[in-house]
Scaffold this active site. Structure first.
Site, PDB file in Angstrom:
ATOM      1  CG  ASP A   6      -1.754   1.229   1.367  1.00 54.71           C
ATOM      2  OD1 ASP A   6      -2.691   1.382   0.573  1.00 54.71           O
ATOM      3  OD2 ASP A   6      -1.472   2.055   2.265  1.00 54.71           O
TER       4      ASP A   6
ATOM      5  CG  HIS B 262     -10.435   4.482 -11.048  1.00 55.01           C
ATOM      6  ND1 HIS B 262     -10.376   5.758 -10.522  1.00 55.01           N
ATOM      7  CD2 HIS B 262     -11.668   4.006 -10.748  1.00 55.01           C
ATOM      8  CE1 HIS B 262     -11.519   6.036  -9.925  1.00 55.01           C
ATOM      9  NE2 HIS B 262     -12.308   4.980 -10.048  1.00 55.01           N
TER      10      HIS B 262
ATOM     11  CG  ASP C  12      -4.568   4.938  -8.418  1.00 49.24           C
ATOM     12  OD1 ASP C  12      -5.464   4.098  -8.236  1.00 49.24           O
ATOM     13  OD2 ASP C  12      -3.755   5.256  -7.530  1.00 49.24           O
ATOM     14  CG  ASP C  13      -2.271   7.644 -14.514  1.00 46.89           C
ATOM     15  OD1 ASP C  13      -2.538   8.201 -13.429  1.00 46.89           O
ATOM     16  OD2 ASP C  13      -1.209   7.832 -15.134  1.00 46.89           O
TER      17      ASP C  13
ATOM     18  CG  ASP D 147      -7.593   3.639  -2.127  1.00 49.29           C
ATOM     19  OD1 ASP D 147      -7.866   3.945  -0.946  1.00 49.29           O
ATOM     20  OD2 ASP D 147      -6.453   3.298  -2.491  1.00 49.29           O
ATOM     21  CD  GLN D 148      -9.689   5.427  -7.161  1.00 50.24           C
ATOM     22  OE1 GLN D 148     -10.349   6.439  -6.980  1.00 50.24           O
ATOM     23  NE2 GLN D 148      -8.373   5.461  -7.257  1.00 50.24           N
ATOM     24  CB  ILE D 149     -16.111   2.225  -3.890  1.00 47.55           C
ATOM     25  CG1 ILE D 149     -15.983   1.572  -5.261  1.00 47.55           C
ATOM     26  CG2 ILE D 149     -17.576   2.346  -3.499  1.00 47.55           C
ATOM     27  CD1 ILE D 149     -16.499   0.149  -5.308  1.00 47.55           C
ATOM     28  N   GLY D 150     -14.639   3.554  -1.585  1.00 52.48           N
ATOM     29  CA  GLY D 150     -14.646   3.942  -0.185  1.00 52.48           C
ATOM     30  C   GLY D 150     -14.172   5.355   0.068  1.00 52.48           C
TER      31      GLY D 150
ATOM     32  CD  GLU E 258      -2.255   2.813  -3.251  1.00 48.19           C
ATOM     33  OE1 GLU E 258      -3.244   3.502  -3.502  1.00 48.19           O
ATOM     34  OE2 GLU E 258      -1.968   2.439  -2.101  1.00 48.19           O
TER      35      GLU E 258
END
Length: 564
Positions: free
Chosen positions: A251, A306, A303-304, A375-378, A283
């Site tokens: 992480d 997403h 992440d790019d 990450d991208q939801i929470g 990450e």
């Protein structure tokens, strides 16, 4: 002396160790037994042997008012403030010949063990996960944290599975069962910080941290110090060797800010486990291509991928999405062809500072792609999934891109059933800490347009409320069967046509064909060409024809062709 944690000895005795350079004296306390003064060594380590068979509860007494758990405790009794427990690492493995799966075969489903009913609850879901075509599950962090429920990133005892999820034996049984279903098991580990409840390291080992190096969680972890390096590397080896995890996701390594530590850790892991498929994934917000491609790390979460697809699917451009708001189709094309979108350019969300390094030379499998993850939801204020943020046709097209493109795909629990349940940020803190986390969470979203008004921020769920946790269960959505069929069909196509050709696959060319339409091509390992066209415009135009076999189409929104 630099090893952490208890060691079982003959005759029911156990050797105990604690690095406490800030203390002159430490006493080992055994529940129900006599206290044992520990021997202090010149390097700050304290040691003691005692009659303490597996199951014995123990702790370290620093002074009359403070007794602390073992920071390398293998299990806890009554939480992170309670007794540590001696654990026998032996396990009766049923699938002893399991050696893992090649990285190219990987299709990851990210899971939260607590939401799914602990380790036994996850185990019950393994047959349906394997039947879907997923090849690996990735558990969000499972180590001990304050309270009985946590999102996963507030852990304070990295060696101890959380009591609320199950025992060490239950976790090993889950991994063993997954291997029986042909599933690899990865674990998300957090080596960049400790949570706010139950971290006692500062009381006896201040040099564990660099007080003059700031991170969002306080002083940076001093991984350049040998005892600290060993603490984390030995932890990684414990999960991979003793528990037989097949890989680790590290992480936010950008917050560690020490590339030498990352490289040395990976080398030690590779040297210790040369005969298994062990996969190491980063990450890293820095988009550091130098950490990839030399055999140490298999891939990085991208992440790019997403972020640009989120802009195209939802139209959202606030906060970090501002980096992808301008010409998103061109940015997506670069991502599909070259991996990272930001490869050294200035990033608006990072005050114009350069971000990333060139990545076009890397094979596609060095990047883990996703439409959603924890990450991208929470990290959304209300925890909404894409099923509620975009229309079904667009999301089906993006899902097809995710699962058929050569990058390694990751899906989040519930994606495969079109879940509309939120995945919220949840904790189990109390009193002043609970207030601080609640208000800090709401303040964090002030930069988003929808929550600029303080009254609007009051709608953000309280992380500490039990309802915030229970609402995050990934219940199937109203179109669950349709989504499950789509995932199953796409993963079958990937397994048959893409995976055998993935080793070394690289982007050939990609281009924007409009404001929301992209065409991309990859050269696969056997010389075949994979072509994909995706159109996420509100009014898509008919897709062109391409040479080769049509693998899959989603109306006018997506098509994939394979030309041998």
């Amino acid at each position: 002396m630099s090893a952490w944690g208890p060691t079982l000895l003959d005759g029911g005795r156990t050797g105990f160790r604690l690095w406490a350079p800030d203390r002159d004296a430490v006493t080992l306390e055994i529940d129900g037994g006599e206290p044992t003064p520990m021997q202090r060594h010149d390097d700050g380590w304290f040691t003691a042997d005692a009659q303490a068979p597996a199951g014995t509860r123990y702790r370290f007494r620093l002074d009359a008012d403070l007794a602390v758990p073992d920071p390398a405790s293998r299990a806890q009794h009554r939480g992170v403030h309670g007794w540590s427990v001696v654990v026998d690492p032996a396990h009766d493995w049923q699938h002893v010949d399991w050696g893992g799966r090649p990285w190219e075969e990987t299709v990851v489903m990210e899971l939260h063990a607590g939401i799914l009913g602990g380790f036994t609850g996850v185990m019950a879901r393994l047959p349906e996960i394997a039947a879907l075509g997923v090849t690996a599950i990735q558990l969000m962090p499972v180590n001990a944290f304050g309270g009985t429920r946590n999102w996963g990133y507030d852990g304070v005892l990295p060696y101890a599975p959380a009591e609320a999820y199950g025992t060490p034996a239950a976790l090993k049984a889950l991994i063993d069962a997954a291997h029986g279903h042909g599933l690899s098991v990865f674990l998300d580990v957090v080596y960049n910080h400790f949570g706010p409840d139950g971290n006692y390291l500062g009381a006896y080992a201040g040099d564990f941290f660099h007080g003059d190096v700031d991170t969002p969680w306080g002083g940076a972890v001093a991984v350049d110090a040998d005892p600290v390096h060993r603490f984390f590397v030995d932890n990684a080896l414990m999960w991979l060797d003793e528990y037989r995890f097949d890989g680790l996701r590290f992480d936010a390594v950008h917050a560690i800010a020490n590339d030498a530590f990352l490289d040395r850790m990976a080398r030690e892991i590779r040297a210790a486990l040369p005969d298994r498929h062990v996969h190491l994934v980063l990450e890293n917000e820095n988009n550091d291509a130098d950490r990839l491609g030399d055999g140490l790390y298999d891939a990085q979460w991208n992440d790019d991928f997403h972020n640009v697809l989120h802009v195209l699917l939802t139209g959202e451009t606030s906060a970090y999405y501002s980096d992808f708001a301008d010409k998103p189709a061109e940015r997506l094309a670069r991502c599909l062809e070259q991996g990272f979108i930001y490869q050294g350019e200035g990033s608006p969300n990072h005050d114009g500072k350069p971000r990333g390094k060139p990545s076009a030379h890397l094979p596609a499998t060095h990047f883990v792609s996703f439409l959603q993850n924890h990450d991208q939801i929470g990290n959304r204020a209300m925890g909404e999934r894409l099923t509620l943020l975009t229309d079904t046709d667009k999301l089906r097209a993006a899902t097809a891109l995710l699962l058929l493109a050569p990058q390694i795909p990751l899906i989040f629990m519930g994606d495969e059933t079109g879940s509309e349940a939120p995945f919220l940020f949840f904790t189990d803190f109390h009193d002043e800490l609970a207030d601080a986390v609640r208000e800090g969470r709401r303040k964090e979203f002030a930069k988003f347009d929808a929550f600029a008004d303080p009254e609007a921020r009051k709608r953000i769920p309280d992380p500490n409320a039990r309802d915030t946790f229970t609402r995050s269960t990934p219940l199937p959505g109203p179109q669950a069967d349709s989504w499950r069929d789509l995932y199953s069909a796409l993963l079958a196509l990937r397994r048959e046509h893409i995976v055998p050709r993935l080793s070394g696959a690289k982007g050939m060319a990609a281009r924007a064909l409009g404001d929301a339409r992209v065409e991309a091509q990859w050269r696969l390992a056997d010389g075949a060409t994979l072509t994909i066209v995706i159109d996420l415009a509100d009014m898509p135009e008919p897709l062109p024809d391409h040479a080769g076999e049509l693998l899959h189409a989603e109306g006018d929104r997506f098509a994939a062709w394979l030309r041998a």
